[in-house]
Design an enzyme around this catalytic site. Structure first.
Site, PDB file in Angstrom:
ATOM      1  N   GLY A  46       0.759  -1.069  -0.086  1.00 47.97           N
ATOM      2  CA  GLY A  46      -0.121  -0.031   0.098  1.00 47.97           C
ATOM      3  C   GLY A  46       0.805   1.241  -0.081  1.00 47.97           C
ATOM      4  N   GLU A  47       0.378   2.269   0.345  1.00 49.41           N
ATOM      5  CA  GLU A  47       1.229   3.742   0.720  1.00 49.41           C
ATOM      6  C   GLU A  47       1.763   3.610   2.033  1.00 49.41           C
ATOM      7  OE1 GLU A  47       3.482   7.004   0.202  1.00 49.41           O
ATOM      8  OE2 GLU A  47       1.717   6.681   1.863  1.00 49.41           O
ATOM      9  N   SER A  48       2.906   3.604   2.051  1.00 43.42           N
ATOM     10  CA  SER A  48       3.683   3.323   3.484  1.00 43.42           C
ATOM     11  C   SER A  48       3.645   4.293   4.592  1.00 43.42           C
ATOM     12  CB  SER A  48       5.168   2.657   3.308  1.00 43.42           C
ATOM     13  OG  SER A  48       5.901   4.046   2.716  1.00 43.42           O
ATOM     14  N   CYS A  78       5.646  -5.347   0.012  1.00 37.46           N
ATOM     15  CA  CYS A  78       6.108  -3.995  -0.287  1.00 37.46           C
ATOM     16  C   CYS A  78       6.236  -3.056   0.807  1.00 37.46           C
ATOM     17  CB  CYS A  78       4.981  -3.489  -1.586  1.00 37.46           C
ATOM     18  SG  CYS A  78       5.136  -2.141  -2.543  1.00 37.46           S
ATOM     19  N   ARG A 108      12.974   3.014   0.283  1.00 34.82           N
ATOM     20  CA  ARG A 108      11.452   3.227   0.267  1.00 34.82           C
ATOM     21  C   ARG A 108      10.756   3.198  -1.330  1.00 34.82           C
ATOM     22  NH1 ARG A 108       7.566   7.354  -0.190  1.00 34.82           N
ATOM     23  NH2 ARG A 108       5.807   6.961   0.668  1.00 34.82           N
ATOM     24  N   ILE A 142       5.032  -2.307  -7.621  1.00 34.40           N
ATOM     25  CA  ILE A 142       4.146  -1.084  -7.812  1.00 34.40           C
ATOM     26  C   ILE A 142       4.916  -0.110  -6.918  1.00 34.40           C
ATOM     27  CG2 ILE A 142       2.052   0.033  -7.547  1.00 34.40           C
ATOM     28  CD1 ILE A 142       0.849  -2.683  -8.035  1.00 34.40           C
ATOM     29  N   ARG A 143       5.622   0.832  -7.464  1.00 32.78           N
ATOM     30  CA  ARG A 143       6.146   1.863  -6.618  1.00 32.78           C
ATOM     31  C   ARG A 143       7.001   1.200  -5.412  1.00 32.78           C
ATOM     32  NH1 ARG A 143       3.270   7.001  -3.346  1.00 32.78           N
ATOM     33  NH2 ARG A 143       5.009   8.243  -3.226  1.00 32.78           N
ATOM     34  N   HIS A 202       4.441  -7.837  -4.932  1.00 30.68           N
ATOM     35  CA  HIS A 202       3.137  -8.173  -4.398  1.00 30.68           C
ATOM     36  C   HIS A 202       2.685  -9.641  -5.021  1.00 30.68           C
ATOM     37  CE1 HIS A 202       1.728  -4.097  -3.260  1.00 30.68           C
ATOM     38  NE2 HIS A 202       2.751  -3.829  -4.311  1.00 30.68           N
ATOM     39  N   GLU A 204       0.145 -11.132  -3.803  1.00 29.50           N
ATOM     40  CA  GLU A 204      -1.173 -11.197  -3.681  1.00 29.50           C
ATOM     41  C   GLU A 204      -1.999 -10.654  -4.930  1.00 29.50           C
ATOM     42  OE1 GLU A 204      -0.160  -7.216  -2.343  1.00 29.50           O
ATOM     43  OE2 GLU A 204       0.817  -9.299  -2.140  1.00 29.50           O
TER      44      GLU A 204
END
Length: 252
Positions: A46-48, A78, A108, A142-143, A202, A204
């Site tokens: 997600g967005e950490s 991630c 990051r 993803i990022r 990821h 998942e």
């Protein structure tokens, strides 16, 4: 076995769907007291920074650190990898709080911004030896972060080859500039240390459940080695205490 999935933000639904395909019950975790009901935990991608702010708001960090320290199995994907790392670089101004426990340094946003997200086949010999299947795994980045260095007790499970002119990090031990014409660099993207598992990609978001199966077997082995008196509610593979739900879409 009941698996908790931190459900503050990110791909927690996808993890629960992957567990369901293995016949394992996943429980959404949003409060500290809910951690007492599970024997293992997944921290999703997600967005950490957002996840860290929400975890701080709900006062989850002390409970998460205690969960890790007691030796219960935890897998971070991630953003979850960033959470579990002892050290992180490339963070936003002011940084973010970490759970820690994994003796490594992560960058990051090592692979760049959202538009630089990608998929690639990763060589996973250890996963293949344990779970069978192809010798590669389709990694969805993803990022994504990457692991820059690891301590002596950390087992490296997978690398990803990166042209050195894309490695934008420097420290007292690693100095690679964008303009350097150096050979390809193998960047660490999956690690394991005792009760902790972490992947920069990821799993998942694919139809391949081998990483989830690997984590479940790792958790089962650790549970068998622990006192049976500390075990919680057990849900056998193939069973679920909830009514069957349709799986959410999975990228293939």
């Amino acid at each position: 076995m009941t698996v908790g999935v931190l459900a503050l933000q990110g791909s927690f639904n996808e993890h629960i769907a992957a567990l369901r395909r293995l016949g394992v019950q996943g429980i959404e975790i949003r409060k500290a007291e809910q951690l007492l009901t599970v024997s293992s935990l997944i921290i999703p991608g997600g967005e950490s920074t957002t996840m860290a702010k929400l975890a701080e708001y709900h006062n989850l960090f002390p409970a998460l650190r205690e969960f890790v320290k007691t030796g219960k199995p935890v897998w971070g994907t991630c953003a979850g990898l960033i959470f579990l790392a002892d050290r992180a670089v490339g963070q936003k101004e002011g940084g973010q709080e970490l759970v820690g426990g994994l003796d490594c340094t992560v960058h990051r946003n090592f692979f760049g911004s959202q538009i630089q997200s990608f998929e690639a086949d990763i060589s996973v010999p250890i996963l293949t030896s344990k779970e069978g299947g192809p010798e590669t795994f389709r990694g969805v980045f993803i990022r994504a972060p990457a692991v820059l260095d690891v301590g002596p007790d950390v087992e490296v499970l997978a690398h990803y080859p990166v042209p050195s002119n894309k490695v934008l990090y420097s420290s007292s031990t690693v100095q690679i500039q964008e303009e350097d014409a150096l050979p390809e660099t193998n960047v660490i993207v999956a690690v394991k240390q005792r009760n902790l598992l972490a992947t920069a990609f990821h799993p998942e978001l694919t139809a391949d459940t081998r990483w989830h199966s690997y984590f479940m077997k790792m958790a089962k082995e650790m549970e068998q080695g622990a006192s049976s008196s500390s075990s919680g509610t057990i849900v056998s593979v193939g069973e679920t205490s909830e009514q069957a739900k349709p799986d959410i879409p999975i990228y293939q």
